[in-house]
Enzyme design. Structure first.
Site, PDB file in Angstrom:
ATOM      1  N   ASP A 380       0.808  -1.214   0.057  1.00 44.47           N
ATOM      2  CA  ASP A 380      -0.059   0.046   0.239  1.00 44.47           C
ATOM      3  C   ASP A 380       0.824   1.178  -0.038  1.00 44.47           C
ATOM      4  O   ASP A 380       1.968   1.279  -0.482  1.00 44.47           O
ATOM      5  CB  ASP A 380      -1.041  -0.145   1.090  1.00 44.47           C
ATOM      6  CG  ASP A 380      -2.348   0.593   1.150  1.00 44.47           C
ATOM      7  OD1 ASP A 380      -2.187   1.817   1.195  1.00 44.47           O
ATOM      8  OD2 ASP A 380      -3.255   0.028   0.624  1.00 44.47           O
ATOM      9  N   ASP A 492      -6.068   5.533  -5.098  1.00 44.54           N
ATOM     10  CA  ASP A 492      -6.772   6.260  -4.182  1.00 44.54           C
ATOM     11  C   ASP A 492      -7.006   7.720  -4.372  1.00 44.54           C
ATOM     12  O   ASP A 492      -6.331   8.241  -5.196  1.00 44.54           O
ATOM     13  CB  ASP A 492      -5.834   6.047  -2.811  1.00 44.54           C
ATOM     14  CG  ASP A 492      -6.528   6.070  -1.633  1.00 44.54           C
ATOM     15  OD1 ASP A 492      -7.789   6.333  -1.438  1.00 44.54           O
ATOM     16  OD2 ASP A 492      -6.128   5.700  -0.500  1.00 44.54           O
ATOM     17  N   ASP A 562     -12.601   2.374   4.853  1.00 42.81           N
ATOM     18  CA  ASP A 562     -11.422   2.106   5.662  1.00 42.81           C
ATOM     19  C   ASP A 562     -11.812   1.468   7.064  1.00 42.81           C
ATOM     20  O   ASP A 562     -11.133   0.920   7.667  1.00 42.81           O
ATOM     21  CB  ASP A 562     -10.820   3.486   6.126  1.00 42.81           C
ATOM     22  CG  ASP A 562      -9.882   3.812   4.795  1.00 42.81           C
ATOM     23  OD1 ASP A 562      -9.897   3.027   3.997  1.00 42.81           O
ATOM     24  OD2 ASP A 562      -9.746   5.384   4.949  1.00 42.81           O
TER      25      ASP A 562
HETATM   26  C1  GLA Z   1      -6.693   5.644   2.356  1.00 42.60           C
HETATM   27  C2  GLA Z   1      -7.097   4.293   2.002  1.00 42.60           C
HETATM   28  C3  GLA Z   1      -6.525   3.076   2.833  1.00 42.60           C
HETATM   29  C4  GLA Z   1      -4.936   3.396   2.706  1.00 42.60           C
HETATM   30  C5  GLA Z   1      -4.499   4.514   3.059  1.00 42.60           C
HETATM   31  C6  GLA Z   1      -2.967   4.849   2.606  1.00 42.60           C
HETATM   32  O1  GLA Z   1      -6.955   5.912   3.502  1.00 42.60           O
HETATM   33  O2  GLA Z   1      -8.557   4.444   2.119  1.00 42.60           O
HETATM   34  O3  GLA Z   1      -6.788   2.165   2.544  1.00 42.60           O
HETATM   35  O4  GLA Z   1      -4.787   3.071   1.431  1.00 42.60           O
HETATM   36  O5  GLA Z   1      -5.271   5.576   2.238  1.00 42.60           O
HETATM   37  O6  GLA Z   1      -2.688   6.211   3.167  1.00 42.60           O
END
Ligand code: GLA
Length: 748
Positions: A380, A492, A562
């Site tokens: 990520d 994202d 999230d």
């Molecule tokens: C967002 C996404 C999370 C993760 C963070 C990383 O909040 O929804 O799943 O990828 O960014 O900074």
């Protein structure tokens, strides 16, 4: 017909029908994934003579329009088949002194009764239009019939083509408009909605989804009283409101019964739906791009096309509306490359390692992930230059050499050797002020020269409407994908728009910025996918903040929220299921426990297994026993995955109405099913409405005459009739406990 040559037109229409019939039969062979239609395509769209107009028949609905005496195309009926379709003479023979007030394409001009879908300013500053019928054509677009009605302004060079593409077996209409400027000077479009519908007089309830970060997809119900109810976004982020709705007669509609009109929009920018209730009892539904602080300068000979509005009708209540939308998304919206593929079980290391990533630690996680049956490993946030926290690095899409001195390739090679695909997180539309990109191009963000550049999560928004930003992102992301064997992108977008200025652009273009941004976002994704066709894409926006038909037609799955607390997820996912299929709904098993109720690992898995299963926790902290349980759960998920991802969903119990939830996914032929049972908390027997009403859970969609073999957490055999009429005993006891039962039809 006021403005057409009837005989010539009829011959032409017949020719088009014949051509489209023969095209249909060719196209049908190559579209194996589309269920066979019980409605012959040639009968779907017909021209009517008295009154002059059109009738669109789908499996369960009729949509009818007519041309009134003043040349205005008017809506006549939209609702279930079998209802009387008489057009009142009063509507068609309108007095030209007043003109038609209820219009198929409502425009700003004359007497204004409805919420308008076309509002323009002509070069001579005239602010009203008069859109009258000029011609129509029945076409075929990608294998489905489509009616195009051409309207023209009675005094100015503006044409508006209204398209209605029909997917008859799903009772779905796709509506959009194309505006063309035939003047010598620009026409200013102040509003161009995709489509409008006029529902019969009744008392209606509106359902829509709303929420916020960590709390997406909450189902809302409200009575439509006289006036206008608007749901919309003005800053792109749609946590509050994914573009989806249903409207149902207040006294008739239920989960499984009664008429339901539903809809969605192929647009990821600002959008709006208005539901206008008239004193007559009729309701106008209208939707499209939100033109708030937006206007489009249509130059001579140019066209402006609106995104597609989806309108559908279900005679089988809310579940029928969901089933149609799910089917539509899976068979008509998802991009073809991955349309028929099952989504992989993924591991994402975000919660395990956050920004502090390195090769050894990612590899250690990947080894365990592989051991328990994961198919895709995703790194990520945190892998790129200077990204040690969320205050720096966004915009610089090159590998951080301190964390990965030899680049990502050695890690990817080792992960691929384990038999896992490798995926990566990016957030292309954003930039941290502390980045090389921002230092080099501070003018590339949305801003006004004399105003504060407001930050959210320490980010500013790159102006993707601009060519420089577009080219930079295309090249840096292409380099990343070219140099590394990446098979999955999590894309994202962690903040809303603010300070939406574009000072460098010519003045008329400045208010086009939001539309141009989204068009370029789509172009960017499309171009990357052409260059790298094997890469699967996931849409994310601080959780589920970008879930709409526009993005789903490009990105193959969606991060739902999230919030990974399983108790909350039962609710979030239940709401989500109204609009979107489980095939997109990514759900990770983590140790999150937002309410300190410590659900078991099994419960966590059972919640995530009703969507696209992922794991997002620190696997090195799991005991042998936990890993064994995880491996068993993943193995079971792989068996039920075709049912979950491709089956027909039936919502058996709502977690919003009691202490339990139940979902059932059935294969289209009813031969197999899987049932998820969730007890949220245990209550005294008979103390809650659901517990009283349901000592058993009645299944649905089975063959009543067949016997089914039950396995999983409940074993035995039972007839489809028993399971549907008497039900499966509710055997799940205790707080946050769950069960999965699979059913297979016995053949003899
Ligand atoms: C967002 C996404 C999370 C993760 C963070 C990383 O909040 O929804 O799943 O990828 O960014 O900074």
């Amino acid at each position: 017909m006021q403005h057409g040559k009837i005989e010539y037109k009829m011959i032409f229409v017949i020719a088009v029908i014949v051509i489209s019939w023969s095209l249909n039969s060719c196209v049908a062979q190559s579209r194996a994934s589309v269920p066979e239609s019980s409605v012959r395509q040639t009968q779907v769209i017909t021209e009517t003579k008295k009154p002059q107009g059109w009738k669109i028949k789908t499996a369960s609905s009729v949509y009818q329009m007519a041309v009134a005496r003043d040349g205005i195309v008017i809506p006549v009926y939209y609702g279930p088949r079998g209802a009387p379709l008489q057009v009142s003479r009063a509507n068609v023979h309108v007095s030209p002194k007043v003109g038609s007030l209820i219009r198929e394409v409502p425009f700003r001009g004359g007497f204004i009764a409805q919420t308008p879908s076309v509002e323009v300013i002509f070069p001579d500053r005239t602010r009203e239009c008069d859109l009258v019928y000029s011609s129509s054509q029945i076409l075929e677009i990608e294998g489905f019939p489509c009616l195009r009605i051409d309207l023209g302004d009675s005094a100015y060079g503006l044409t508006v083509s209204s398209y209605i593409r029909v997917i008859p077996e799903l009772d779905i209409l796709e509506k959009w408009l194309v505006l063309k400027n035939k003047e010598k000077d620009p026409i200013l479009i102040e509003n161009a909605q995709s489509g409008s519908a006029w529902l019969p007089a009744d008392e209606y309830d509106l359902f829509h989804l709303s929420g916020r970060w960590g709390n997406e997809f909450m189902l809302q119900r409200t009575r439509l009283t006289p006036g206008v109810k608007t749901i919309q976004t003005r800053a792109f982020v749609a946590h509050e409101n994914p573009p989806w709705f249903t409207v149902t007669p207040a006294k008739q509609g239920s989960e499984t019964q009664g008429p339901v009109w539903f809809g969605g929009l192929h647009w990821s920018g600002n959008w709006r739906f208005d539901f206008e209730k008239f004193p007559s009892g009729n309701v106008q539904i209208i939707g499209g791009i939100n033109f708030w602080d937006t206007a489009w300068q249509l130059k001579p000979a140019e066209e402006f096309s609106t995104p597609k509005l989806v309108l559908g009708f279900s005679p089988e209540g809310m579940s029928g509306a969901s089933a149609r939308m799910h089917n539509y998304i899976r068979n008509h919206v998802l991009r073809k490359k991955f349309r028929d593929a099952l989504r992989p079980v993924l591991y994402n290391s975000w919660y395990a390692t956050t920004f502090n990533v390195n090769e050894q630690q990612q590899l250690a996680l990947a080894r365990i992930a592989r051991e328990i049956g994961v198919e895709l490993f995703v790194i990520d946030d945190g892998w790129f230059k200077g990204r040690n926290h969320d205050r720096a690095g966004l915009g610089d899409w090159t590998v951080d050499k301190k964390k990965f001195p030899n680049g990502l390739q050695p890690l990817i090679k080792k992960i691929s050797d384990l038999g896992l695909d490798f995926g990566i997180w990016v957030e292309p539309e954003m930039v941290n002020p502390d980045s090389d990109l921002y230092r080099a191009h501070p003018d590339w963000v949305l801003h006004y020269p004399k105003r504060t550049r407001h930050e959210q999560r320490n980010q500013l928004v790159l102006n993707l409407a601009g060519e420089g930003v577009y080219n930079y992102l295309l090249e840096s992301l292409s380099t990343l994908l070219r140099e590394n064997n990446i098979r999955f992108i999590k894309w994202d977008r962690n903040r809303a728009l603010s300070d939406v200025g574009w000072p460098d652009a010519p003045v008329p273009m400045q208010r086009e910025v939001r539309i141009r941004f989204i068009n370029n976002l789509y172009n960017l994704i499309d171009e990357l996918q052409t260059r790298f066709p094997e890469v699967l894409f996931e849409s994310c926006s601080g959780g589920g903040g970008r879930t709409d038909l526009g993005i789903i037609s490009r990105m193959d799955q969606v991060w739902t929220s999230d919030n990974t607390d399983p108790a909350d997820r039962v609710m979030i996912q239940y709401g989500y299921s109204h609009a979107f299929p489980a095939k997109l709904m990514v759900s990770w098993v983590t140790n999150a426990d937002w309410h300190k109720v410590s659900p078991s690992l099994k419960f966590r898995f059972h919640v995530c297994m009703s969507g696209v299963l992922g794991i997002g926790t620190d696997l090195t902290k799991w005991s042998e026993e936990e890993r064994k349980l995880a491996a068993d759960m993943i193995a079971l998920y792989k068996k039920i995955r075709p049912l979950v991802q491709e089956g027909i969903l039936h919502r058996l119990h709502s977690p919003f109405e009691g202490n339990r939830a139940a979902l059932q996914y059935v294969s289209p032929d009813g031969s197999e099913a899987v049932v998820f049972l969730y007890n949220l908390w245990e209550t005294l027997p008979g103390s809650t409405r659901t517990a009283r009403a349901s000592g058993a859970v009645k299944l649905t969609g089975l063959d009543p005459d067949a016997n089914y073999l039950l396995s999983g957490d409940r074993r035995g055999t039972a007839s489809g009739e028993t399971l549907m009429n008497i039900g499966l005993p509710w055997f799940v006891r205790g707080n946050f406990n769950s069960a999965i039962v699979t059913l297979k039809k016995q053949t003899q």
